[in-house]
Design an enzyme around this catalytic site. Sequence first.
Site, PDB file in Angstrom:
ATOM      1  N   ARG A 250      -0.019   9.797  14.478  1.00 28.05           N
ATOM      2  CA  ARG A 250      -0.334  10.207  13.105  1.00 28.05           C
ATOM      3  C   ARG A 250      -1.180  11.460  13.205  1.00 28.05           C
ATOM      4  O   ARG A 250      -2.282  11.428  13.742  1.00 28.05           O
ATOM      5  CB  ARG A 250      -1.089   9.087  12.403  1.00 28.05           C
ATOM      6  CG  ARG A 250      -1.519   9.404  11.032  1.00 28.05           C
ATOM      7  CD  ARG A 250      -0.377   9.380  10.022  1.00 28.05           C
ATOM      8  NE  ARG A 250      -0.108   8.077   9.513  1.00 28.05           N
ATOM      9  CZ  ARG A 250       1.117   7.660   9.183  1.00 28.05           C
ATOM     10  NH1 ARG A 250       2.149   8.427   9.356  1.00 28.05           N
ATOM     11  NH2 ARG A 250       1.299   6.460   8.688  1.00 28.05           N
TER      12      ARG A 250
ATOM     13  N   TYR B 109       0.840  -1.211   0.000  1.00 32.80           N
ATOM     14  CA  TYR B 109       0.000   0.000   0.000  1.00 32.80           C
ATOM     15  C   TYR B 109       0.870   1.255   0.000  1.00 32.80           C
ATOM     16  O   TYR B 109       0.734   2.112  -0.874  1.00 32.80           O
ATOM     17  CB  TYR B 109      -0.895  -0.040   1.233  1.00 32.80           C
ATOM     18  CG  TYR B 109      -1.904   1.086   1.328  1.00 32.80           C
ATOM     19  CD1 TYR B 109      -2.985   1.169   0.461  1.00 32.80           C
ATOM     20  CD2 TYR B 109      -1.790   2.062   2.320  1.00 32.80           C
ATOM     21  CE1 TYR B 109      -3.921   2.197   0.571  1.00 32.80           C
ATOM     22  CE2 TYR B 109      -2.726   3.082   2.437  1.00 32.80           C
ATOM     23  CZ  TYR B 109      -3.795   3.144   1.560  1.00 32.80           C
ATOM     24  OH  TYR B 109      -4.725   4.157   1.677  1.00 32.80           O
TER      25      TYR B 109
ATOM     26  N   GLY C   2       3.107   1.380  -3.053  1.00 33.39           N
ATOM     27  CA  GLY C   2       2.220   1.499  -4.219  1.00 33.39           C
ATOM     28  C   GLY C   2       1.737   2.936  -4.374  1.00 33.39           C
ATOM     29  O   GLY C   2       1.764   3.521  -5.457  1.00 33.39           O
ATOM     30  N   LYS C   3       1.327   3.535  -3.243  1.00 30.45           N
ATOM     31  CA  LYS C   3       0.845   4.916  -3.278  1.00 30.45           C
ATOM     32  C   LYS C   3       1.986   5.896  -3.564  1.00 30.45           C
ATOM     33  O   LYS C   3       1.788   6.927  -4.195  1.00 30.45           O
ATOM     34  CB  LYS C   3       0.184   5.274  -1.940  1.00 30.45           C
ATOM     35  CG  LYS C   3      -1.152   4.579  -1.708  1.00 30.45           C
ATOM     36  CD  LYS C   3      -2.259   5.225  -2.530  1.00 30.45           C
ATOM     37  CE  LYS C   3      -3.626   4.693  -2.142  1.00 30.45           C
ATOM     38  NZ  LYS C   3      -4.714   5.303  -2.914  1.00 30.45           N
TER      39      LYS C   3
HETATM   40  N1  LIG Z   1     -10.406   6.105   4.420  1.00 27.37           N
HETATM   41  C1  LIG Z   1      -9.273   6.641   4.763  1.00 27.37           C
HETATM   42  O1  LIG Z   1      -9.065   6.940   5.934  1.00 27.37           O
HETATM   43  C2  LIG Z   1      -8.204   6.912   3.736  1.00 27.37           C
HETATM   44  C3  LIG Z   1      -6.982   7.458   4.168  1.00 27.37           C
HETATM   45  C4  LIG Z   1      -5.993   7.698   3.218  1.00 27.37           C
HETATM   46  C5  LIG Z   1      -6.209   7.448   1.891  1.00 27.37           C
HETATM   47  N2  LIG Z   1      -7.398   6.930   1.491  1.00 27.37           N
HETATM   48  C6  LIG Z   1      -7.562   6.638   0.059  1.00 27.37           C
HETATM   49  O2  LIG Z   1      -8.847   7.036  -0.386  1.00 27.37           O
HETATM   50  C7  LIG Z   1      -9.329   6.102  -1.361  1.00 27.37           C
HETATM   51  C8  LIG Z   1     -10.701   5.598  -0.950  1.00 27.37           C
HETATM   52  O3  LIG Z   1     -10.595   4.938   0.302  1.00 27.37           O
HETATM   53  P1  LIG Z   1     -11.863   4.350   1.078  1.00 27.37           P
HETATM   54  O4  LIG Z   1     -11.604   4.483   2.513  1.00 27.37           O
HETATM   55  O5  LIG Z   1     -13.089   4.903   0.490  1.00 27.37           O
HETATM   56  O6  LIG Z   1     -11.707   2.808   0.748  1.00 27.37           O
HETATM   57  P2  LIG Z   1     -12.772   1.769   0.146  1.00 27.37           P
HETATM   58  O7  LIG Z   1     -12.115   0.437   0.185  1.00 27.37           O
HETATM   59  O8  LIG Z   1     -14.085   1.922   0.794  1.00 27.37           O
HETATM   60  O9  LIG Z   1     -12.892   2.277  -1.354  1.00 27.37           O
HETATM   61  C9  LIG Z   1     -12.034   1.859  -2.383  1.00 27.37           C
HETATM   62  C10 LIG Z   1     -12.889   1.517  -3.588  1.00 27.37           C
HETATM   63  O10 LIG Z   1     -12.026   1.143  -4.672  1.00 27.37           O
HETATM   64  C11 LIG Z   1     -12.553  -0.022  -5.300  1.00 27.37           C
HETATM   65  N3  LIG Z   1     -11.434  -0.730  -5.941  1.00 27.37           N
HETATM   66  C12 LIG Z   1     -10.391  -1.356  -5.361  1.00 27.37           C
HETATM   67  N4  LIG Z   1      -9.567  -1.861  -6.291  1.00 27.37           N
HETATM   68  C13 LIG Z   1     -10.103  -1.521  -7.495  1.00 27.37           C
HETATM   69  C14 LIG Z   1      -9.714  -1.751  -8.834  1.00 27.37           C
HETATM   70  N5  LIG Z   1      -8.591  -2.431  -9.142  1.00 27.37           N
HETATM   71  N6  LIG Z   1     -10.506  -1.278  -9.838  1.00 27.37           N
HETATM   72  C15 LIG Z   1     -11.652  -0.600  -9.543  1.00 27.37           C
HETATM   73  N7  LIG Z   1     -12.068  -0.356  -8.295  1.00 27.37           N
HETATM   74  C16 LIG Z   1     -11.295  -0.803  -7.278  1.00 27.37           C
HETATM   75  C17 LIG Z   1     -13.189  -0.805  -4.157  1.00 27.37           C
HETATM   76  O11 LIG Z   1     -14.142  -1.757  -4.606  1.00 27.37           O
HETATM   77  C18 LIG Z   1     -13.822   0.327  -3.331  1.00 27.37           C
HETATM   78  O12 LIG Z   1     -15.115   0.634  -3.796  1.00 27.37           O
HETATM   79  C19 LIG Z   1      -8.276   5.006  -1.468  1.00 27.37           C
HETATM   80  O13 LIG Z   1      -7.470   5.244  -2.594  1.00 27.37           O
HETATM   81  C20 LIG Z   1      -7.465   5.152  -0.217  1.00 27.37           C
HETATM   82  O14 LIG Z   1      -6.138   4.727  -0.382  1.00 27.37           O
HETATM   83  C21 LIG Z   1      -8.394   6.641   2.372  1.00 27.37           C
END
Ligand SMILES: NC(=O)c1ccc[n+]([C@@H]2O[C@H](COP(=O)([O-])OP(=O)(O)OC[C@H]3O[C@@H](n4cnc5c(N)ncnc54)[C@H](O)[C@@H]3O)[C@@H](O)[C@H]2O)c1
Length: 343
Positions: A287, A155, A158-159
């Site tokens: 954090r 993760y 990757g990011k």
């Molecule tokens: N929630 C947090 O606290 C947080 C913090 C930092 C970063 N983020 C980033 O924000 C974004 C959304 O996070 P979230 O909390 O809503 O997570 P989440 O898992 O609820 O949402 C991610 C979505 O991406 C879809 N997905 C995953 N792989 C995929 C692929 N290969 N093709 C198409 N769709 C795909 C999943 O089905 C899901 O709907 C992510 O990129 C995450 O890294 C979230």
Amino acid sequence: MNKNVISRNSSRKRVLVTGGAGFIGSHLCEKLIAGGYDVLCVDNFYTGTKDNIHQLLAHPHFELMRHDITFPLYVEVDEIYNLACPASPVHYQFDPVQTTKTSVHGAINVLGLAKRTKAKILQASTSEVYGDPDVHPQPEAYTGKVNPIGLRACYDEGKRCAETLFFDYHRQHGLKIKVARIFNTYGPRMHPNDGRVVSNFIVQALLGRPLTIYGDGSQTRSFCFVDDLVDALVRLMNSPDELTGPVNLGNPGEFTILDLAEMVREMTGSTSPIVRHPLPADDPKQRCPDIALAKRVLNWAPTVPLERGLERTIAHFDELLNGKGSAAIRASEFEDAPQALAS
Ligand SMILES: NC(=O)c1ccc[n+]([C@@H]2O[C@H](COP(=O)([O-])OP(=O)(O)OC[C@H]3O[C@@H](n4cnc5c(N)ncnc54)[C@H](O)[C@@H]3O)[C@@H](O)[C@H]2O)c1
């Protein structure tokens, strides 16, 4: 002749949200629809669900496409929010190779799409690019301390690689990019089984199970309510082209894990005990976002206090566990997921 012009029969901006059926993505789709955009939600339902967007499915300006962004996508759009990626340790470590592919191949595919359509593109990056930092709070200039071979690397790295790709496409091909470094976000539609601290505590409290704390509970986290975060993402997308980021987005209010557990117990009226487990590997001790840049360039700061955000999140999980709607699920479906304290 430009086919794009021929096929357009609306003056609405066409916005692609990858990962739009996920937790943050579904709230973003709602905000964009309310703002008068034409929204294309692309998701492979790896961690997202149709329940998260069922309220939008009949809307004439909302479209849903099942697609995995590790494969190229050919659509016509004006703006792209790239959110697709499992975000909690339980989910991103389940298939780490797929996690890296989603971050890296996914970024290449959406950047290629942005290049072809000349769309503006925003990357949902993460505070995890800072790794286990030795600087607190972390400003955007801090380059991080990440273990490239640890369990979180699929993760974190990757990011980080996705950010590299965004900036190389910007420098090499002149793409209009925006990079948001998102810190811990919570709210309705978080996945109930994802091991994140807020959802874990609420579900445990509502089910009358012990609240599990990893370590001694003195480690701190900051919690941003999803409405605040989504507001910041839209502001960042609409900011002047020179503003590429990265920009930290989060809520700087710090709470210990023990504080949070006690708040949840009180607000749910639960009498569950608090039990302690050993701290997982690579888990950050602190954090907290430095959001000075976001305040200055986006004129943004979070507005929802933790208590109010928790109220709405507790109401959501209560409905999920005890309600009669299509999204309701049985208590027996909740395993106590191993909790990881950061997203
Ligand atoms: N929630 C947090 O606290 C947080 C913090 C930092 C970063 N983020 C980033 O924000 C974004 C959304 O996070 P979230 O909390 O809503 O997570 P989440 O898992 O609820 O949402 C991610 C979505 O991406 C879809 N997905 C995953 N792989 C995929 C692929 N290969 N093709 C198409 N769709 C795909 C999943 O089905 C899901 O709907 C992510 O990129 C995450 O890294 C979230």
